[in-house]
Design a protein around this motif. Structure first.
Motif, PDB file in Angstrom:
ATOM      1  N   LEU A  84       0.795  -1.234   0.000  1.00  0.00           N
ATOM      2  CA  LEU A  84       0.000   0.000   0.000  1.00  0.00           C
ATOM      3  C   LEU A  84       0.826   1.282   0.000  1.00  0.00           C
ATOM      4  O   LEU A  84       0.497   2.227  -0.727  1.00  0.00           O
ATOM      5  CB  LEU A  84      -0.989  -0.010   1.177  1.00  0.00           C
ATOM      6  N   PRO A  85       1.896   1.344   0.794  1.00  0.00           N
ATOM      7  CA  PRO A  85       2.698   2.571   0.756  1.00  0.00           C
ATOM      8  C   PRO A  85       3.261   2.840  -0.644  1.00  0.00           C
ATOM      9  O   PRO A  85       3.310   3.989  -1.095  1.00  0.00           O
ATOM     10  CB  PRO A  85       3.829   2.290   1.746  1.00  0.00           C
ATOM     11  N   TYR A  86       3.662   1.769  -1.320  1.00  0.00           N
ATOM     12  CA  TYR A  86       4.198   1.887  -2.672  1.00  0.00           C
ATOM     13  C   TYR A  86       3.151   2.499  -3.600  1.00  0.00           C
ATOM     14  O   TYR A  86       3.432   3.456  -4.340  1.00  0.00           O
ATOM     15  CB  TYR A  86       4.594   0.481  -3.162  1.00  0.00           C
ATOM     16  N   VAL A  87       1.950   1.952  -3.520  1.00  0.00           N
ATOM     17  CA  VAL A  87       0.875   2.421  -4.391  1.00  0.00           C
ATOM     18  C   VAL A  87       0.454   3.842  -4.026  1.00  0.00           C
ATOM     19  O   VAL A  87       0.119   4.644  -4.891  1.00  0.00           O
ATOM     20  CB  VAL A  87      -0.327   1.456  -4.303  1.00  0.00           C
ATOM     21  N   LEU A  88       0.509   4.158  -2.727  1.00  0.00           N
ATOM     22  CA  LEU A  88       0.186   5.529  -2.306  1.00  0.00           C
ATOM     23  C   LEU A  88       1.150   6.515  -2.966  1.00  0.00           C
ATOM     24  O   LEU A  88       0.753   7.583  -3.439  1.00  0.00           O
ATOM     25  CB  LEU A  88       0.260   5.651  -0.783  1.00  0.00           C
ATOM     26  N   THR A  89       2.434   6.130  -2.985  1.00  0.00           N
ATOM     27  CA  THR A  89       3.439   6.992  -3.618  1.00  0.00           C
ATOM     28  C   THR A  89       3.098   7.214  -5.083  1.00  0.00           C
ATOM     29  O   THR A  89       3.101   8.347  -5.576  1.00  0.00           O
ATOM     30  CB  THR A  89       4.833   6.341  -3.512  1.00  0.00           C
ATOM     31  N   GLU A  90       2.792   6.103  -5.786  1.00  0.00           N
ATOM     32  CA  GLU A  90       2.411   6.228  -7.201  1.00  0.00           C
ATOM     33  C   GLU A  90       1.244   7.185  -7.351  1.00  0.00           C
ATOM     34  O   GLU A  90       1.227   8.046  -8.236  1.00  0.00           O
ATOM     35  CB  GLU A  90       1.970   4.858  -7.753  1.00  0.00           C
ATOM     36  N   THR A  91       0.260   7.034  -6.463  1.00  0.00           N
ATOM     37  CA  THR A  91      -0.956   7.842  -6.547  1.00  0.00           C
ATOM     38  C   THR A  91      -0.637   9.320  -6.392  1.00  0.00           C
ATOM     39  O   THR A  91      -1.136  10.162  -7.150  1.00  0.00           O
ATOM     40  CB  THR A  91      -1.960   7.419  -5.461  1.00  0.00           C
ATOM     41  N   LEU A  92       0.229   9.621  -5.401  1.00  0.00           N
ATOM     42  CA  LEU A  92       0.546  11.030  -5.168  1.00  0.00           C
ATOM     43  C   LEU A  92       1.367  11.615  -6.317  1.00  0.00           C
ATOM     44  O   LEU A  92       1.198  12.783  -6.693  1.00  0.00           O
ATOM     45  CB  LEU A  92       1.269  11.177  -3.819  1.00  0.00           C
ATOM     46  N   LEU A  93       2.227  10.791  -6.918  1.00  0.00           N
ATOM     47  CA  LEU A  93       2.987  11.242  -8.086  1.00  0.00           C
ATOM     48  C   LEU A  93       2.036  11.643  -9.208  1.00  0.00           C
ATOM     49  O   LEU A  93       2.154  12.721  -9.808  1.00  0.00           O
ATOM     50  CB  LEU A  93       3.920  10.123  -8.588  1.00  0.00           C
ATOM     51  N   LEU A  94       1.080  10.749  -9.481  1.00  0.00           N
ATOM     52  CA  LEU A  94       0.173  11.012 -10.602  1.00  0.00           C
ATOM     53  C   LEU A  94      -0.728  12.202 -10.299  1.00  0.00           C
ATOM     54  O   LEU A  94      -0.988  13.038 -11.175  1.00  0.00           O
ATOM     55  CB  LEU A  94      -0.667   9.764 -10.885  1.00  0.00           C
ATOM     56  N   LEU A  95      -1.199  12.276  -9.072  1.00  0.00           N
ATOM     57  CA  LEU A  95      -2.065  13.378  -8.665  1.00  0.00           C
ATOM     58  C   LEU A  95      -1.336  14.719  -8.821  1.00  0.00           C
ATOM     59  O   LEU A  95      -1.873  15.685  -9.348  1.00  0.00           O
ATOM     60  CB  LEU A  95      -2.507  13.154  -7.220  1.00  0.00           C
ATOM     61  N   THR A  96      -0.076  14.757  -8.368  1.00  0.00           N
ATOM     62  CA  THR A  96       0.710  15.992  -8.500  1.00  0.00           C
ATOM     63  C   THR A  96       0.898  16.352  -9.961  1.00  0.00           C
ATOM     64  O   THR A  96       0.810  17.519 -10.348  1.00  0.00           O
ATOM     65  CB  THR A  96       2.081  15.835  -7.820  1.00  0.00           C
TER      66      THR A  96
END
Lengths: 123, 656, 192
Positions: free
Chosen positions: C54-66
């Motif tokens: 989950l932390p890995y995917v959260l990072t991906e999510t925040l990258l894309l969101l930014t």
């Protein structure tokens, strides 16, 4: 009328994009934390994170995609509503149908497990 | 040998074919050669390239769609004749003249060709020809995309026809259900040909759907509000809505099957967690809207035809519009009726059964409105009107057969029987085909400048109607007697042969009808000077396409028409003070060969994936993508027709 | 062509692109439906909860969101005609997108190397196809972004370029919206 006299998706300001961004980050972190800490029971948790996802969908639709902010006729919104309707029919319909089909197509072993688990009957 | 490896699984055995197939290949080959020879002899290659192949004019593209559709229709009806001949003779000791495997390929090809290439082709053809004219526009919203749609359609068609000569076609039916269509049970190239032909043609359809949806919503004349738009355009708007939301489901489903077959995935396999029933679910979630995609424009044609030949405005315009949208929405809510027997249980079956019965209501509304339009009209029994009357009789009865099968317990008896086959052929022939034939005859003068021979048209109609009834009424009876579909042989004791023979005679009568249609075209061309349409309005029509010359100029309208009412042309025609024409420079999109190349690369990619020639598939895909990037970053693809030239064109046609 | 006609034509093109995006919505919906139906078909293999970090995917999510945010800011600059800022912001968007894609490909490689590839089960086939299709769209978006940036350097911010940038930004925002649902349904729901 079929004419539009200015671009209908060229909206937004630094403020609105920032607001959209920050809200989305909060909603994302919120959902993540709820799951990471297993804050509710399974059923409630599912509702909560889907609710957060839908909220973020709306935020991004309005603040990033400017949906509903165009001048009339709001064809973007109409076509989107249609798409949403089809999506809901397809996803919910498929889940309903497939769930029923899988129920009818269980092997004997699966049937035993299902009887014990779902119907509380001990054969 | 390295060379052999470069060709994937393609080798000489792909060219081995049985006797019947060789006849098919030879006839198509000869026909192709004859066409090539004719063009070379008459030195018309440049003309063909400049005037037709590279054109982005929807009036030209429409004709090309119809030509391709008609040719594929001939192939499809030949398949039908072979199937009927087999079933009439393959009884008891005799096994007919087709092997089982060949029989299965033929019915798979028959269904695929008729739906994807005949019906969709005629449909998009008529839409291209008529919609821009009816809304008072010069062109569609995206002319280049429109041409690309046509060429992708043609590429899909080419891929399907290639399977006749190189390799085999699918033997898994027109919808290729797994597990049969999976690698384990269909290891050959057939199903792959099916997948990629439809994938390519399907993308063409999706793009055309976007194009015409935007065209109708945004390119109407300023005075033409939606509620003043001709019913044909309303039906097309509904149809395009169905296309854009249903075809992505097909794209996904075909892709998932391809992934199973090519990359070893497990969406629909019998093991490893696959679920073949999900395929059936998805393919029909597309498939049901698809059949409404086919019929709605035909309904639109009838609205125009009935009004014109009853010499009366259409009865119940608002309810007709309402009915179209009810059908559009409901067609997404009935798909399970195609697999009541798969076992979803009573509540699911009941819901979809009820929705299926409900969807018959708006169709009924339309039929009544057409009949009310005729009431107290001054009816002219021209060929298009005959096709409509034939439709009323056949479609209504066939529709009732559908409502019967909407009752799940009844469907448990009739599913996959010949009763079902008769029902859907009644819908498609009695509804779709009769409708598009009516449209073709009705609008023929607008497209080519002269009317078709009425007498031959009437003979063709009667052969089709009698032939259709003779071919399919026996099938309704056979279905009720228990005969299932797709049988290549049956026991003499069943007592079915007599009815199959009658059905075979029916096909022969239909073939005679087609013969009359071909004759009609030849004779009409010969007699064209007697039947010229000099006014542009040969039927005393009510809608804007009749305001142009026949054929219309490339720019459609020299002076854009002023629209104030429904049946806009009727008002313009009877205007005591018509406005004076004024001519301006007109900007038109240039011809381009790029769509042909895009489609050619798509064909190459599809063919390569079928034969596992992956390096070539990559080349094809990269070329396809590169060409799209190059084209979408280029500008200046227009040319101008100066006002003086416009004036010249208008005045030389006797219309100022 | 007059100014009004040109604006209308651009508006029509952008609406057409929006309609295409709506078809893409249904395309993804079909993939989501398939994933939902096959979510438990692991064929004896590990469920999502054991495969995803989950932390890995959260990072991906925040990258894309930014990246979606910087894309929005880039569009504001484009409407102002500020060529340099546009290039900087799209450059950042591009890099964030590449980072996202890199993380995703790493995750895929990791899963495949452990034997949990798309051939293992219905569940994994649908996981890789749903997430992979999104990744493919991201790749197309990045390619498009690259082409646009080159064009801006060469030819500036003309009307046609602005129209195409508008379509690109709609595409990019749309992909982030799809990701919200992948994040929620595939990863978060998989973990509960």
């Amino acid at each position: 009328m079929s004419n539009m006299t200015h671009e209908d998706t060229g909206r937004g300001t630094i403020l609105s994009y920032s607001l959209g961004f920050l809200t989305s980050v909060e909603l994302t972190l919120g959902a993540y934390l709820l799951v990471a800490h297993h804050a509710f029971s399974s059923g409630r948790l599912i509702f909560a994170i889907i609710g957060l996802a839908i909220a973020q969908l709306l935020v991004q639709l309005v603040f990033f995609l400017h949906l509903g902010r165009e001048s009339k006729p709001r064809w973007n919104l109409v076509v989107f509503s249609f798409a949403l309707t089809v999506v809901l029919i397809l996803v919910i319909g498929s889940l309903w149908i497939m769930n029923h089909l899988d129920y009818s197509h269980m092997t004997p072993a699966q049937t035993d497990t299902s009887i014990i688990k779902d119907e509380g009957i001990n054969p | 040998m390295v060379f052999a490896e470069l060709l994937g699984r393609l080798n000489a055995s792909a060219l081995h074919h049985g006797g019947v197939e060789m006849v098919g290949i030879a006839s198509m080959g000869l026909a192709g050669l004859a066409a090539f020879g004719y063009l070379t002899y008459k030195r018309r290659w440049k003309w063909l390239y400049r005037e037709w192949l590279t054109s982005v004019d929807p009036k030209k593209i429409g004709v090309m769609y119809i030509v391709v559709a008609a040719l594929m229709g001939l192939r499809g009806v030949t398949d039908a004749a072979m199937l009927r001949a087999q079933q009439a003779t393959s009884v008891g000791a005799s096994h007919g003249f087709l092997s089982s495997d060949h029989f299965q390929q033929i019915f798979s090809a028959h269904g695929t060709i008729m739906i994807f290439f005949l019906a969709m082709g005629l449909m998009f053809g008529l839409i291209n020809l008529i919609v821009p004219l009816q809304i008072g526009a010069r062109d569609v919203a995206f002319p280049f995309l429109n041409a690309t749609s046509f060429w992708l359609f043609t590429a899909g068609m080419m891929l399907l026809n290639t399977s006749l000569a190189i390799g085999d076609f699918s033997a898994a039916g027109w919808l290729a259900y797994p597990p049969l269509s999976e690698l384990a049970y269909s290891p050959g190239v057939g199903v792959d040909y099916w997948i990629w032909a439809l994938q390519i043609a399907g993308i063409g359809s999706l793009l055309a759907g976007i194009n015409f949806l935007v065209t109708i919503l945004r390119l109407r004349r300023p005075g033409m509000s939606l509620m003043k738009m001709p019913l044909f355009c309303w039906s097309v708007l509904g149809t395009m809505t169905l296309v854009i939301f249903a075809f992505p489901i097909l794209t996904v489903t075909l892709t998932l099957l391809a992934l199973d077959r090519t990359l070893g995935m497990h969406f629909f396999t019998s093991g490893a967690g696959g679920n073949p029933m999900m395929y059936v679910n998805l393919i029909w979630a597309w498939g049901h809207p698809e059949v409404y995609i086919l019929i709605l424009p035909a309904f639109g044609v009838f609205s125009e035809v009935v009004s014109t030949f009853s010499q009366k405005k259409l009865f119940g315009y608002k309810s007709m519009v309402w009915a179209i949208w009810a059908i559009v929405l409901l067609s997404f809510l009935v798909w399970l009726h195609h697999f009541f027997t798969m076992g979803a249980g009573a509540d699911v079956n009941a819901f979809f059964g009820v929705m299926t019965m409900v969807i018959a209501v708006p169709t009924g509304v339309k039929v009544f409105n057409w009949l009310f339009t005729m009431y107290r009209g001054r009816i002219r029994f021209t060929t298009p009107m005959m096709w409509f009357l034939g439709f009323v009789v056949t479609f209504t009865v066939g529709g009732m057969a559908g409502v019967l099968m909407a009752v799940p317990p009844a469907d448990f008896q009739l599913h996959n029987s010949l009763f079902l086959v008769a029902h859907f052929h009644t819908m498609i022939i009695g509804g779709v085909v009769f409708g598009y034939f009516a449209g073709l005859v009705y609008w023929f003068p607008k497209i080519f400048g002269f009317k078709l021979n009425e007498r031959l048209g009437t003979y063709a109609f009667w052969c089709w109607l009698v032939g259709f009834l003779t071919a399919f009424v026996p099938l309704y009876i056979l279905g009720l007697m228990g005969a299932t579909r797709r049988l290549d042989h049956y026991d003499a004791s069943m007592g079915w042969q007599g009815l199959f023979i009658v059905a075979g005679v029916g096909v022969a009568i239909i073939l005679a009808g087609i013969g009359f249609q071909v004759l009609q075209i030849i004779v009409s061309i010969r007699q064209r000077h007697k039947n010229m349409d000099t006014s542009g309005d040969p039927w005393n029509g009510r809608t804007l396409e009749w305001a142009t010359s026949s054929p219309a100029a490339p720019y459609n309208f020299a002076t854009m028409p002023a629209v104030t009412t429904r049946d806009a042309f009727w008002t313009i025609k009877h205007d005591k003070n018509p406005p004076k024409p004024h001519y301006t420079d007109i900007e038109m999109p240039s011809n381009t060969a790029v769509p042909i190349f895009i489609a050619a690369f798509a064909f190459l990619t599809g063919f390569s994936i079928v034969w596992h020639i992956y390096w070539l598939a990559l080349v094809g895909l990269l070329s396809f993508v590169t060409l799209i990037i190059v084209r979408t970053t280029s500008d200046g693809n227009e040319y101008v027709i100066p006002a003086a030239q416009v004036r010249e064109i208008e005045e030389s046609r006797g219309r100022s | 062509m007059s100014q009004t006609e040109a604006i209308e034509k651009d508006s029509t093109s952008i609406f057409g692109f929006w309609v295409y995006l709506m078809t893409d919505v249904v395309l993804f919906a079909s993939l989501f439906a398939t994933f939902a139906v096959l979510r438990n078909n692991t064929y004896g293999g590990p469920p999502g909860r054991e495969l995803f970090s989950l932390p890995y995917v959260l990072t991906e999510t925040l990258l894309l969101l930014t990246s979606s945010f910087t894309c929005g800011l880039a569009m504001l600059a484009a409407r102002r005609g500020d060529k340099r800022t546009v290039l900087v912001l799209f450059g950042i968007t591009f890099l964030l997108g590449v980072a996202f894609l890199g993380m995703e490909l790493t995750e895929f490689h990791h899963l495949a190397a452990e034997g949990n590839s798309w051939r293992r089960s219905g569940f994994l086939s649908s996981f890789f196809t749903l997430v992979g299709t999104h990744g493919l769209h991201i790749t197309v978006g990045l390619l498009w972004m690259g082409v646009m940036m080159v064009r801006i350097v060469r030819a500036g911010l003309g009307r046609a370029t602005l129209r195409r940038l508008t379509m690109l930004s709609l595409f990019w925002h749309f992909l982030d919206i799809i990701w919200i649902f992948i994040f929620t349904i595939v990863y978060l729901l998989g973990a509960t």
